[in-house]
Design an enzyme around this catalytic site. Structure first.
Site, mmCIF file in Angstrom:
data_model
loop_
_atom_site.group_PDB
_atom_site.id
_atom_site.type_symbol
_atom_site.label_atom_id
_atom_site.label_comp_id
_atom_site.label_asym_id
_atom_site.label_seq_id
_atom_site.Cartn_x
_atom_site.Cartn_y
_atom_site.Cartn_z
ATOM 1 N N ASP A 82 -0.486 -17.421 36.544
ATOM 2 C CA ASP A 82 0.363 -17.513 37.745
ATOM 3 C C ASP A 82 -0.442 -17.906 38.982
ATOM 4 O OD1 ASP A 82 -0.604 -14.887 38.993
ATOM 5 O OD2 ASP A 82 0.137 -14.219 37.051
ATOM 6 N N HIS A 99 -3.042 -8.343 42.603
ATOM 7 C CA HIS A 99 -4.039 -9.414 42.726
ATOM 8 C C HIS A 99 -5.198 -9.028 43.649
ATOM 9 C CE1 HIS A 99 -0.598 -11.913 41.097
ATOM 10 N NE2 HIS A 99 -1.545 -11.935 40.182
ATOM 11 N N PRO A 108 0.602 -12.704 22.562
ATOM 12 C CA PRO A 108 -0.626 -13.499 22.702
ATOM 13 C C PRO A 108 -1.793 -12.732 23.333
ATOM 14 C CG PRO A 108 1.152 -14.396 24.096
ATOM 15 C CD PRO A 108 1.741 -13.285 23.286
ATOM 16 N N GLN A 116 5.341 -17.849 24.008
ATOM 17 C CA GLN A 116 6.176 -16.750 24.517
ATOM 18 C C GLN A 116 7.387 -17.295 25.262
ATOM 19 O OE1 GLN A 116 3.168 -14.796 26.903
ATOM 20 N NE2 GLN A 116 2.498 -16.767 27.689
ATOM 21 N N ASP A 152 -7.049 -10.718 33.511
ATOM 22 C CA ASP A 152 -5.723 -10.683 34.141
ATOM 23 C C ASP A 152 -4.690 -10.980 33.053
ATOM 24 O OD1 ASP A 152 -3.602 -10.856 35.870
ATOM 25 O OD2 ASP A 152 -4.280 -12.673 36.881
ATOM 26 N N SER A 153 -4.585 -10.049 32.116
ATOM 27 C CA SER A 153 -3.821 -10.317 30.901
ATOM 28 C C SER A 153 -2.422 -9.713 30.956
ATOM 29 C CB SER A 153 -4.553 -9.693 29.710
ATOM 30 O OG SER A 153 -4.493 -8.286 29.824
ATOM 31 N N THR A 154 -1.668 -9.990 29.910
ATOM 32 C CA THR A 154 -0.391 -9.310 29.687
ATOM 33 C C THR A 154 -0.676 -7.932 29.082
ATOM 34 O OG1 THR A 154 -0.340 -10.269 27.490
ATOM 35 C CG2 THR A 154 0.816 -11.483 29.200
ATOM 36 N N ASP A 155 0.371 -7.268 28.619
ATOM 37 C CA ASP A 155 0.192 -6.011 27.880
ATOM 38 C C ASP A 155 -0.464 -6.321 26.527
ATOM 39 O OD1 ASP A 155 1.598 -4.754 29.899
ATOM 40 O OD2 ASP A 155 3.491 -4.673 28.801
ATOM 41 N N ASP A 170 -7.447 -20.004 24.115
ATOM 42 C CA ASP A 170 -7.456 -18.555 23.912
ATOM 43 C C ASP A 170 -8.834 -18.036 24.342
ATOM 44 O OD1 ASP A 170 -7.352 -15.963 23.068
ATOM 45 O OD2 ASP A 170 -6.679 -16.429 21.022
#
Ligand code: AG3
Length: 285
Positions: A88, A64, A164, A33, A157-160, A139
């Protein structure tokens, strides 16, 4: 001189969230990304993945604290925690505040996110080198497959559900997460905005309800995310998301920015239109 340069995250090409930019601190393309760190007047440093706000120095605490303390305090004695994504380091920092935790495994697909956060977001990535933390670059969809009866808590705690992150929003993945939990195991996932991402929110809730006996969405503001109103969902085999460790909760609330025991109860209040969204979940294609 004040630069009149603005960053905008567009939401479904219909609305946007903008921040005035003081400068670009990092910009790179990883294997997975695009990664950027910008410095903004309003929210301090901001981590962007594929142009979407992942976290900011100023409002990261809502997210968090919610993804960590709600599930961990529902468990009487969490020792081993898996964090899915979370490169992060903000979730690591909060999980380590629980004295019972002996081991955290961070399973992050993109090592560049970790490196960039260590360098540019020190207040968030500050606990990455704690001896209780093991960083695993893989992954999580693959990693979780053979883990049975392993974790007291899994925090997604993922992205949208894009790029990925897509594989982390499937019935198969959630089933593997359920199987990876020990007795009394709990999981919390970030589950998108119940106002700006209604389709995703509904679909995720539908999938989680297929897999887990206990599914309880909860809500808090995250000012820099779409809709500024975010959700996480607590799931378990049988434990309810009430405080099952009163002493830890009382200690934690002293130094938390958002979390306290009243908030713990309040975040599970579901607005009427969201109840309807969840009830109409079956209609989602
Ligand atoms: N993960 C959830 C970020 C989702 C934000 N979506 C967006 N801006 N479109 C955050 C990771 C923080 N550790």
């Amino acid at each position: 001189m004040v630069l009149d340069v603005w960053f905008t995250e567009k939401h479904e090409d219909m609305q946007g969230f903008s921040l005035r930019v003081n400068g670009i601190l990092y910009s790179g393309q990883s294997k997975f990304q695009k990664i950027d760190v910008i410095d903004t007047e309003a929210f301090g440093r901001v981590l962007l993945l594929d142009g979407l706000v992942m976290t900011t120095e100023k409002d990261e605490f809502f997210y968090h604290e919610m993804i960590s303390h709600i599930p961990l305090l529902a468990h009487p004695d969490p020792e081993k925690v898996l964090i899915v994504g979370g490169g992060d380091g903000g979730t690591i920092r909060e999980v380590l505040r629980h004295p019972s935790v002996k081991e955290i495994i961070l399973c992050e697909i993109d090592s560049d996110v970790i490196d960039v956060s260590r360098q540019y977001l020190p207040s968030i990535a500050c606990k990455m080198d704690d001896p209780r933390v093991k960083i695993h670059i893989e992954d999580a969809v693959e990693y979780i497959k053979d883990k049975k009866n392993c974790f007291d808590a899994v925090l997604i705690d993922s992205t949208d559900p894009l790029g990925p992150g897509v594989g982390l929003f499937t019935e198969e993945f959630y089933t593997n997460v359920r199987n990876s939990l020990r007795e009394n195991g709990v999981m919390s996932a970030q589950t998108e905005s119940p106002i700006a991402c209604q389709k995703e929110f509904k679909l995720i809730n539908l999938l989680l309800n297929k897999v887990f006996p206990v599914v309880k969405p909860y809500f808090a503001p995250v000012p820099t995310y779409p809709g500024a109103y975010w959700s996480w969902t607590f799931c378990s085999e049988s434990l309810q998301p009430v405080i099952n460790n009163e002493k830890s909760a009382a200690d934690l609330e002293k130094d938390s920015k958002y979390y306290n025991r009243e908030i713990h109860k309040a975040v599970f209040a579901v607005p009427n239109y969201v109840k309807q969204l969840i009830a109409s979940g079956e209609a989602v294609k």
